[in-house]
Design an enzyme around this catalytic site. Sequence first.
Site, PDB file in Angstrom:
ATOM      1  N   LYS A  91       0.854  -1.198   0.000  1.00 25.14           N
ATOM      2  CA  LYS A  91       0.000   0.000   0.000  1.00 25.14           C
ATOM      3  C   LYS A  91       0.890   1.248   0.000  1.00 25.14           C
ATOM      4  CE  LYS A  91      -3.964   1.870   2.627  1.00 25.14           C
ATOM      5  NZ  LYS A  91      -4.757   1.755   3.865  1.00 25.14           N
ATOM      6  N   SER A  94      -9.753   2.294   2.654  1.00 25.69           N
ATOM      7  CA  SER A  94      -8.837   2.982   1.783  1.00 25.69           C
ATOM      8  C   SER A  94      -7.920   2.055   0.976  1.00 25.69           C
ATOM      9  CB  SER A  94      -7.957   3.927   2.600  1.00 25.69           C
ATOM     10  OG  SER A  94      -7.158   3.209   3.519  1.00 25.69           O
ATOM     11  N   SER A 114      -9.927  -0.162   6.763  1.00 26.55           N
ATOM     12  CA  SER A 114      -9.286  -0.067   5.444  1.00 26.55           C
ATOM     13  C   SER A 114      -8.624  -1.338   4.930  1.00 26.55           C
ATOM     14  CB  SER A 114      -8.255   1.057   5.449  1.00 26.55           C
ATOM     15  OG  SER A 114      -8.919   2.280   5.320  1.00 26.55           O
TER      16      SER A 114
HETATM   17  N1  GLN Z   1     -13.055   4.387   5.800  1.00 25.94           N
HETATM   18  C1  GLN Z   1     -12.570   4.781   7.079  1.00 25.94           C
HETATM   19  C2  GLN Z   1     -12.257   6.248   7.102  1.00 25.94           C
HETATM   20  O1  GLN Z   1     -12.377   6.879   6.085  1.00 25.94           O
HETATM   21  C3  GLN Z   1     -11.381   3.942   7.452  1.00 25.94           C
HETATM   22  C4  GLN Z   1     -10.109   4.422   6.879  1.00 25.94           C
HETATM   23  C5  GLN Z   1      -8.939   3.559   7.273  1.00 25.94           C
HETATM   24  O2  GLN Z   1      -9.079   2.518   7.883  1.00 25.94           O
HETATM   25  N2  GLN Z   1      -7.757   4.059   6.957  1.00 25.94           N
HETATM   26  O3  GLN Z   1     -11.919   6.783   8.114  1.00 25.94           O
END
Ligand code: GLN
Length: 500
Positions: free
Chosen positions: A80, A155, A179
């Site tokens: 990532k 994400s 994410s």
């Molecule tokens: N979708 C969640 C957010 O936008 C989780 C993001 C993540 O785990 N980095 O905060």
Amino acid sequence: MNELTQTSARGLAQMIRDGEVSCEEVTQAHLDRIAEVDGDIHAFLFVDGERALASARRVDAKRAAGEPTHELAGVPVALKDAYVYQGTPTTCGSRMLENWYSPYDAAVVERLQGADMIILGKTNLDEFALGSSTETSAFGPTHNPWDLARVPGGSGGGSAAALAGFEAALAIGSDTGGSIRQPAALTGTVGVKPTYGGVSRWGLVATASSLDQPGPCARNALDAALLHQVMGGYDRRDSTSIKAPMPDVVGAARRQDVSGMKIGIVKQFGGEGFAPGVEQRFHEAIELLAQAGAEIEEVSCPSFDLALAAYYLIMPAEVSSNLARFDGMRYGLQAGDDGTRSADQVMRASRRAGFGDEAKRRIILGTYALSAGYYDAYYGSAQKVRTLIIEDFTKAFASVDVLLSPSTPTTAFKIGERVEDPMAMYKADLCTIPVNLAGNAAASFPAGLSPEDGLPVGVQVMAPALADDRLYQVGAVLEAVLEQRWGGPIWAPLTKEDQR
Ligand code: GLN
């Protein structure tokens, strides 16, 4: 498609060890696959084929010389783009860091290299890991290999899509609110958020430091466990790293036994807002686990209803603080400096140009929640809810070994469908967020395809802190019984043609 790209990570490593195939051939097969499909999927932001092949040749030479290699030696992995990897750009999906090259390697990168694994490149993500669809990436969205018109989640949508598209055998994610798990659910893959402190955050660009946790992504439970073992363990450079023995995740994945295990079904996650197809596959998973010998009971965690609200105060508060370092002065984008502007003007121009809408939204929300007059009402209250959630978990784990829920309320949604509606987007993490707030471990495993739309459904397993092995115990059994039921893995080998 070359069948090497459909082979499990463990299988590839075995073939390389047995001399059936060279690491260079395995790497080349994945690079070819990336060249074939990534124009459509856009899982990767950066691929360094030459460097990957050079590493592969080193592994082949090591093997030829009879030197010992690691259990996953030679397996291609996608990273990532939130981790620093010397010699490659680290954008975190943001214009703010476009063309920024890291001078050092993340702890996770060191571990992968120490295990002789092959890093193919960096995968796409929502800007600074803020989002549930990869649509907030400054470099365009990733497409779900199951249906290119849909999101792969976020994400870490790039890492999940790279697996579902057979572009990598393993991938690395990071999970702040879901994410790793939410993209895994939406792409029919496995994603694990280890216990907070179980994997070093050194070299992971900070989103919300009390919630962020690196973790493994794979296409099956055992592969994920093998990668978890490589990544995990104490690191003195991460002040929240846990100095305790790693749970035996690989042993648990191999054992494939849930007889006598007590599984609690979280009462709060289901009903309104949950797709019937998701609920159907979730209930079938429960039944299959019961048939495999698990004891099932319903468990109530009333504070989970408040988790989303608490998260969207605590998380932006930490984001506003972490993103303050991107000030157009030290590194990253510097805009509007024509020699006549003040430092304040350059900072404003850089932040205005460098951050996308969602990053700005979180910074504003977080700054507000932390402001003097509102600190107690917002941030303080959210921290109290956090304690209540921890208490709910503690109570639940006094009577059950693990908790189970759907990973997400729905299957993959269409690209563009939720971008204008942040609340709808935030709800994609309804089930995954409590675990980040409490710091314990959880994973998403495939539960089959929704009968409504033919898209993957994920089931979430949650375990107490430092009992990450239980995730794999349940996941591996579920995987085995589902494969029996469907006559093979749930991921259908997708080719470019299938999508047309
Ligand atoms: N979708 C969640 C957010 O936008 C989780 C993001 C993540 O785990 N980095 O905060």
